[in-house]
Enzyme design. Sequence first.
Site, PDB file in Angstrom:
ATOM      1  N   GLU A 195       4.757  -5.296   8.569  1.00  0.00           N
ATOM      2  CA  GLU A 195       3.279  -5.202   7.958  1.00  0.00           C
ATOM      3  C   GLU A 195       2.791  -6.443   6.976  1.00  0.00           C
ATOM      4  OE1 GLU A 195       3.498  -0.559   6.594  1.00  0.00           O
ATOM      5  OE2 GLU A 195       3.621  -1.934   5.035  1.00  0.00           O
ATOM      6  N   HIS A 238       0.931  -1.220  -0.067  1.00  0.00           N
ATOM      7  CA  HIS A 238       0.099   0.186  -0.246  1.00  0.00           C
ATOM      8  C   HIS A 238       0.748   1.290  -0.065  1.00  0.00           C
ATOM      9  CE1 HIS A 238      -0.264  -0.681   4.657  1.00  0.00           C
ATOM     10  NE2 HIS A 238       0.840   0.226   4.454  1.00  0.00           N
ATOM     11  N   HIS A 292      10.936  -3.610   3.207  1.00  0.00           N
ATOM     12  CA  HIS A 292      11.216  -2.175   3.055  1.00  0.00           C
ATOM     13  C   HIS A 292      11.510  -1.676   4.394  1.00  0.00           C
ATOM     14  CE1 HIS A 292       6.924  -1.694   3.999  1.00  0.00           C
ATOM     15  NE2 HIS A 292       6.961  -0.459   4.185  1.00  0.00           N
ATOM     16  N   HIS A 335      -1.672   5.154   9.497  1.00  0.00           N
ATOM     17  CA  HIS A 335      -0.103   5.576   9.611  1.00  0.00           C
ATOM     18  C   HIS A 335      -0.094   6.770  10.640  1.00  0.00           C
ATOM     19  CE1 HIS A 335      -0.285   2.928   6.033  1.00  0.00           C
ATOM     20  NE2 HIS A 335       1.211   2.716   6.442  1.00  0.00           N
TER      21      HIS A 335
END
Length: 280
Positions: A240, A12, A193, A59
């Site tokens: 995540e 996302h 990431h 977030h």
Amino acid sequence: MARITAGVTTSHVPAIGAAMDLGKTEEDYWKPVFAGYEWTRQWAKENPPDVVVLCYNDHGSAMSLKMIPTFAIGIADQFQPCDEGYGPRPVPVVEGHPDLAIHIAQSLILDEFDITMMNELEVDHGLTVPLSLVYGQVDKWPTKVIPIAVNVVTYPQPTGNRCLNLGKAIRRAVESFPEDLSVQVWGTGGMSHQIQGARAGLINKEWDHAFIERLLNDPEDLAKVPHIEYLREAGAEGIELIMWLIMRGALGDKVRELHRFYHVPASNTAVGHLVWEPAA
């Protein structure tokens, strides 16, 4: 009765949403990313669900250090895209399914999962970018959405095992709902990431591909992976990926893979995307 018909996972990345919103999808950098979703967009048109249960992480948009639920479910009629510092994304309002959402919340709590019920919830790129990737730029989302927000931002995060079991509990909840509904469960985020610190830009292709194979063939073992391995091998934001385990748990013991896509880079991240369905 309601039934789970498919599972979808996808990264996302906020820059993906920005590329769509700013008309950059045909640029050389972004074109390979969006090509990986062309199959899914056609499949989505041919297999429209009534409801998507979409697992994502906020977030710091709707939630903050003042309130950090481990799991939260949106039970409202609508969820507005939030302002993440540069204005809300130009995407449709997300329409909920309160009846099913409240049923799932009740079922999960009676199944001994503590989940926060959100009567108001603004949603950020963690939820809207996956919808954009699958459905494109539309005036109205073609499905109702039940957001399930998972804390993967602030320690302590839930374990992979807890997420896999949450997916199983969601399946039980859906299958006990008396209305005839087609329901998909999506897990978003990842893949490897890291966006800050000395290891910013870390991508681990080998680990990512191994993760997908384990998710497919041995999710019970994958669920045992400790947080430190995600941090070490997939970067700080690689945690995540535990949300993909929610999708996997919801599909049952056996799955059939319909589509797989992996691409590097997309804004210094590894993009992963799966479309699976339950198999007999």
